[in-house]
Design an enzyme around this catalytic site. Structure first.
Site, PDB file in Angstrom:
ATOM      1  N   GLU A 137      -6.138 -14.838   0.810  1.00  0.00           N
ATOM      2  CA  GLU A 137      -7.036 -13.688   0.624  1.00  0.00           C
ATOM      3  C   GLU A 137      -6.547 -12.763  -0.487  1.00  0.00           C
ATOM      4  O   GLU A 137      -7.354 -12.212  -1.240  1.00  0.00           O
ATOM      5  CB  GLU A 137      -7.224 -12.932   1.937  1.00  0.00           C
ATOM      6  N   CYS A 152      -3.202 -26.641  -2.180  1.00  0.00           N
ATOM      7  CA  CYS A 152      -3.104 -25.299  -2.752  1.00  0.00           C
ATOM      8  C   CYS A 152      -3.556 -24.261  -1.736  1.00  0.00           C
ATOM      9  O   CYS A 152      -4.529 -24.475  -1.005  1.00  0.00           O
ATOM     10  CB  CYS A 152      -3.985 -25.206  -4.008  1.00  0.00           C
TER      11      CYS A 152
END
Length: 190
Positions: A137, A152
């Site tokens: 985030e 990733c």
């Protein structure tokens, strides 16, 4: 997997929303500087905004909480990371692990807890999941988009297995993009 190397130290404001496990907060304070080369400031607890509770769902609207938190951090060089134990959702989604806009992010530990999926509690698994979703985030808050590489941290987590598989590291391409974005300075620019 790589951490994001910044030319200057990034500032991250860690904002607990409602009651948050102190071990989760201390884990973030320890782990975030390793990933983002950042200074962390722990803010006082902010109450869960009751206007964002959707009673029939038993969940909070993540978008609404994120919007309400925008006034807490005033520095354009500081990223805000809100963390809550409340169950979150966003329109069109049954639940979300987190959500972000430019310069600010919000994560929930509700569905990251191992006991949500079974009887066992595992602080190590919870810590890894929390830092993974926080890094994801915060990557969005800095301007990164989802990555197609499953290892990733910027890969979209559709379920907890995606979070467990990817971990908190950036692929080479995302780390390079993040370095370029951070070099621009104002993390809230958008």
């Amino acid at each position: 997997m790589r951490s994001a190397k910044m030319n200057r130290r990034l500032q991250i404001a860690l904002v607990p929303i409602g009651e948050v496990n102190p071990a989760v907060l201390s884990g973030l304070e320890e782990d975030l500087p390793e990933i983002f080369s950042a200074d962390i400031e722990l803010y006082p607890v902010v109450p869960l905004p009751p206007g964002n509770l959707v009673k029939e769902r038993g969940q909070y609207l993540g978008d609404g909480i994120l919007d309400e938190l925008s006034s807490i951090v005033s520095s354009p060089q500081t990223l805000m990371l809100g963390i809550t134990e409340a169950d979150l959702f966003s329109p069109g989604m049954n639940f979300i692990f987190g959500i972000a806009n430019r310069g600010r992010a919000l994560i929930s530990t509700f569905r990251l807890r191992p006991e949500f999926f079974g009887p066992e509690q595992d602080p190590g698994v919870l810590r890894r999941r929390v830092i993974t979703e926080a890094a994801h985030e915060l990557g969005h808050a800095l301007g990164l988009r989802h990555c197609e590489y499953q290892g990733c941290v910027m890969y979209f987590s559709n379920w907890i297995g995606d979070t467990d598989r990817k971990g908190p590291g950036f692929c080479f391409r995302c780390a390079r993009s993040l370095e370029r974005m951070a070099a621009l300075g104002d993390v809230r620019r958008g």
